[in-house]
Design a protein around this motif. Sequence first.
Motif, mmCIF file in Angstrom:
data_model
loop_
_atom_site.group_PDB
_atom_site.id
_atom_site.type_symbol
_atom_site.label_atom_id
_atom_site.label_comp_id
_atom_site.label_asym_id
_atom_site.label_seq_id
_atom_site.Cartn_x
_atom_site.Cartn_y
_atom_site.Cartn_z
ATOM 1 N N ARG A 53 3.408 -11.951 126.959
ATOM 2 C CA ARG A 53 2.652 -11.650 125.746
ATOM 3 C C ARG A 53 1.991 -12.909 125.218
ATOM 4 N N SER A 54 2.690 -14.024 125.342
ATOM 5 C CA SER A 54 2.175 -15.336 124.957
ATOM 6 C C SER A 54 2.967 -16.357 125.761
ATOM 7 N N GLU A 113 6.575 -15.702 124.733
ATOM 8 C CA GLU A 113 7.091 -14.349 124.540
ATOM 9 C C GLU A 113 6.883 -13.517 125.800
ATOM 10 N N VAL A 114 7.948 -12.861 126.229
ATOM 11 C CA VAL A 114 7.891 -11.973 127.387
ATOM 12 C C VAL A 114 8.346 -10.587 126.950
ATOM 13 N N MET A 115 7.540 -9.573 127.268
ATOM 14 C CA MET A 115 7.931 -8.189 127.015
ATOM 15 C C MET A 115 8.683 -7.698 128.252
ATOM 16 N N GLU A 116 9.773 -6.994 128.017
ATOM 17 C CA GLU A 116 10.576 -6.437 129.102
ATOM 18 C C GLU A 116 10.767 -4.946 128.859
ATOM 19 N N LEU A 117 10.524 -4.162 129.880
ATOM 20 C CA LEU A 117 10.783 -2.734 129.805
ATOM 21 C C LEU A 117 12.051 -2.452 130.592
ATOM 22 N N TRP A 118 13.051 -1.924 129.906
ATOM 23 C CA TRP A 118 14.321 -1.544 130.517
ATOM 24 C C TRP A 118 14.376 -0.024 130.529
ATOM 25 N N THR A 148 11.481 -10.949 124.550
ATOM 26 C CA THR A 148 12.336 -12.103 124.782
ATOM 27 C C THR A 148 11.528 -13.360 124.473
ATOM 28 N N TYR A 149 12.104 -14.222 123.661
ATOM 29 C CA TYR A 149 11.436 -15.436 123.189
ATOM 30 C C TYR A 149 11.928 -16.653 123.965
ATOM 31 N N ALA A 150 11.103 -17.686 123.991
ATOM 32 C CA ALA A 150 11.451 -18.928 124.692
ATOM 33 C C ALA A 150 12.721 -19.547 124.115
ATOM 34 N N SER A 151 13.055 -19.229 122.893
ATOM 35 C CA SER A 151 14.261 -19.748 122.246
ATOM 36 C C SER A 151 15.538 -19.189 122.863
ATOM 37 N N GLY A 152 15.405 -18.122 123.677
ATOM 38 C CA GLY A 152 16.583 -17.497 124.271
ATOM 39 C C GLY A 152 17.024 -16.244 123.534
ATOM 40 N N ARG A 153 16.312 -15.863 122.512
ATOM 41 C CA ARG A 153 16.640 -14.681 121.721
ATOM 42 C C ARG A 153 15.836 -13.486 122.227
#
Length: 94
Positions: free
Chosen positions: A52-53, A56-61, A73-78
């Motif tokens: 996404r940026s 930021e990563v979008m994940e489809l489960w 999911t953010y680069a911070s690990g959250r």
Amino acid sequence: MTRTLLLLPLLAAAAPAPAASPIAEVVCAPKAAMTERLTRQFGAERHATGLRSPEEVMELWRAEDGDWTLVMTYASGRSCIVAMGQHWDERDPA
């Protein structure tokens, strides 16, 4: 949704989310905890990802029964659940 009720322990440990989200309550947790919960409790597997940026990563489960969860999911690990639903249907591009 019963999955929302089962995710309440993650919500209890999460900091309040900004009001910018269209979802009333956003469930967030460290990525490892989110992955564990989605795989162990819901039988979901990560089906797709998209950037996404740069942070930021979008994940489809999705699970075999058609339940799906969209996670940011953010680069911070959250990781935060931003949408959930049922009856996921894969369309054959042909």
